[in-house]
Design a protein around this motif. Sequence first.
Motif, PDB file in Angstrom:
ATOM      1  N   LEU A  22       0.051 -13.976 -31.757  1.00 16.14           N
ATOM      2  CA  LEU A  22       0.745 -14.942 -30.252  1.00 16.14           C
ATOM      3  C   LEU A  22       0.192 -16.327 -30.874  1.00 16.14           C
ATOM      4  CD1 LEU A  22      -0.369 -14.274 -27.379  1.00 16.14           C
ATOM      5  CD2 LEU A  22      -2.659 -14.340 -27.289  1.00 16.14           C
ATOM      6  N   PHE A  23       1.218 -16.955 -29.722  1.00 20.29           N
ATOM      7  CA  PHE A  23       1.364 -18.331 -30.369  1.00 20.29           C
ATOM      8  C   PHE A  23       0.706 -18.999 -28.645  1.00 20.29           C
ATOM      9  CE2 PHE A  23       3.505 -22.397 -30.992  1.00 20.29           C
ATOM     10  CZ  PHE A  23       3.760 -22.499 -32.074  1.00 20.29           C
ATOM     11  N   ASP A  24       0.064 -20.181 -29.059  1.00 18.63           N
ATOM     12  CA  ASP A  24      -0.605 -21.309 -27.676  1.00 18.63           C
ATOM     13  C   ASP A  24      -1.135 -20.733 -27.032  1.00 18.63           C
ATOM     14  OD1 ASP A  24       0.839 -23.203 -28.817  1.00 18.63           O
ATOM     15  OD2 ASP A  24       2.447 -23.157 -26.841  1.00 18.63           O
ATOM     16  N   GLN A  80       0.616 -28.990 -33.155  1.00 16.77           N
ATOM     17  CA  GLN A  80      -0.571 -29.065 -34.690  1.00 16.77           C
ATOM     18  C   GLN A  80       1.277 -28.116 -35.182  1.00 16.77           C
ATOM     19  OE1 GLN A  80      -0.912 -28.931 -31.244  1.00 16.77           O
ATOM     20  NE2 GLN A  80      -3.232 -30.026 -31.612  1.00 16.77           N
ATOM     21  N   ASP A  81       1.855 -26.649 -35.151  1.00 11.81           N
ATOM     22  CA  ASP A  81       2.173 -25.792 -36.378  1.00 11.81           C
ATOM     23  C   ASP A  81       2.788 -26.066 -36.719  1.00 11.81           C
ATOM     24  OD1 ASP A  81       3.436 -26.113 -33.396  1.00 11.81           O
ATOM     25  OD2 ASP A  81       5.050 -25.149 -33.839  1.00 11.81           O
ATOM     26  N   HIS A  82       3.672 -28.021 -36.694  1.00 11.14           N
ATOM     27  CA  HIS A  82       3.697 -28.609 -37.496  1.00 11.14           C
ATOM     28  C   HIS A  82       3.508 -29.775 -38.400  1.00 11.14           C
ATOM     29  CE1 HIS A  82       7.045 -26.355 -36.118  1.00 11.14           C
ATOM     30  NE2 HIS A  82       6.936 -26.349 -35.132  1.00 11.14           N
ATOM     31  N   SER A 219      12.185 -25.819 -37.996  1.00 12.04           N
ATOM     32  CA  SER A 219      11.137 -25.639 -38.228  1.00 12.04           C
ATOM     33  C   SER A 219      10.351 -24.171 -37.835  1.00 12.04           C
ATOM     34  CB  SER A 219       9.903 -26.429 -38.338  1.00 12.04           C
ATOM     35  OG  SER A 219      10.194 -27.914 -37.950  1.00 12.04           O
ATOM     36  N   HIS A 220      11.209 -23.023 -37.034  1.00 14.56           N
ATOM     37  CA  HIS A 220      10.726 -22.091 -37.641  1.00 14.56           C
ATOM     38  C   HIS A 220      11.510 -20.966 -37.461  1.00 14.56           C
ATOM     39  CE1 HIS A 220       6.992 -23.225 -35.104  1.00 14.56           C
ATOM     40  NE2 HIS A 220       7.049 -23.310 -34.360  1.00 14.56           N
ATOM     41  N   GLY A 221      11.407 -20.100 -38.574  1.00 11.06           N
ATOM     42  CA  GLY A 221      12.776 -18.939 -38.658  1.00 11.06           C
ATOM     43  C   GLY A 221      12.926 -19.162 -39.680  1.00 11.06           C
TER      44      GLY A 221
HETATM   45 FE1  FEO Z   1       6.161 -27.139 -30.223  1.00  6.16          FE
HETATM   46 FE2  FEO Z   1       6.927 -25.339 -33.262  1.00  6.16          FE
HETATM   47  O1  FEO Z   1       6.074 -26.462 -31.776  1.00  6.16           O
END
Ligand code: FEO
Length: 391
Positions: A22-24, A80-82, A219-221
Amino acid sequence: MKARKIVERVYWLGAVDWDRRLFDALIPLPDGTSYNAYLIEGTEKTVLLDTVDPTMTNVLLEQLKDVRNIDYIVCHHVEQDHSGSIPDVLEKYSSAKVIISTRGKEMLIDHLHIPEDRIITVEDGEILSLGDKTLKFVYTPWVHWPETMVTYLIEDKILFTCDLFGSHLATNELYAVDRPRVYESAKRYYAEIMMPFRTVIQKNLDKIKDLDISIIAPSHGPLYDEPGFIVEAYKDWISDTPKNIVVIPYISMHNSTRIMVDYLVSSLTERDIKVERFDLSSVDLGKLAMSLVDAGTVIVGTPTVLVGPHPNVIYAVYLLNALRPKTRYVSIVGSYGWGGKTIDIIKGMLTNLKVEVLDPVIVKGLPRKEDLDTLDRLADTIAEKHKEFST
Ligand code: FEO
């Protein structure tokens, strides 16, 4: 996972979050995700692009344990994930500064309490020399927050895009090798994160279209060593023209709404219209969001509960309105017992959408033959309307 070389003195760092679901506290992650950071060692300066989610700071710090110095941390995006590990990296490298867009500076201070004297702002198009490598910062607002920007590494032709072009996909493949799988994850990501900013993304793609890009590094995947794959996908998703698809999110309490949805699906099928239906009692909202990317029409199916739509339907309609798909037509089908304001409530929730509301079909109790005939007429109307973008 250890650092991985992309090209000479440019490395992938970061964390693969295999188990996150789960994200956010909102977005389902059936395939996990990753938080990619990148290290660039120029002959004069060393730069870290983004960091990782604060839950995985230890992974990044382990990858950095032999990196003697970092001069700059580029923060493309304050979410915050980055950015969440920036305070720890600043603590480890006491002379490092954070580079961010002007809009992002205050956000960085607000969200992470970074001291102002550790922050440098850059303007749109500004160049930073690392010695034999050069960075160009390009503002790309609203992918995903207002402060977002991307970085182009000129000599190696790598575009670092943070959320833009990302996919929530945990994999140990550095590049998008499994294209069908990456496409699915990237589309899910676009639907959940980027779709509300569709028209702004078009402007941002225009800003980067003249860059000579060999690799896109989100920055994802996974990364894209054939950037055309993801750029063309985005062009399709953000285009103004929907597809000949009807999406039906619905729920049924005593089967009347289900009978109507079943009948309508059959009627639309006879008219060569693709249907994607979602029972909201057990739905993957990410899949529903993906379907909305291309939907020409959305038909909401709901019983009337305590004078209004079923609560699960309210949730789905709220999402529909928030995600702002390019959908052109909406209608409502369902059943009621003795009265209510279901139609007005749903219509009133669609304030963000530029849609025509086709005549709803709301029946009292169990649908009768004439109600099903009315559904045929709704299908006729949809078929006629869809001709404008399906020919
Ligand atoms: Fe909008 Fe991957 O954060």
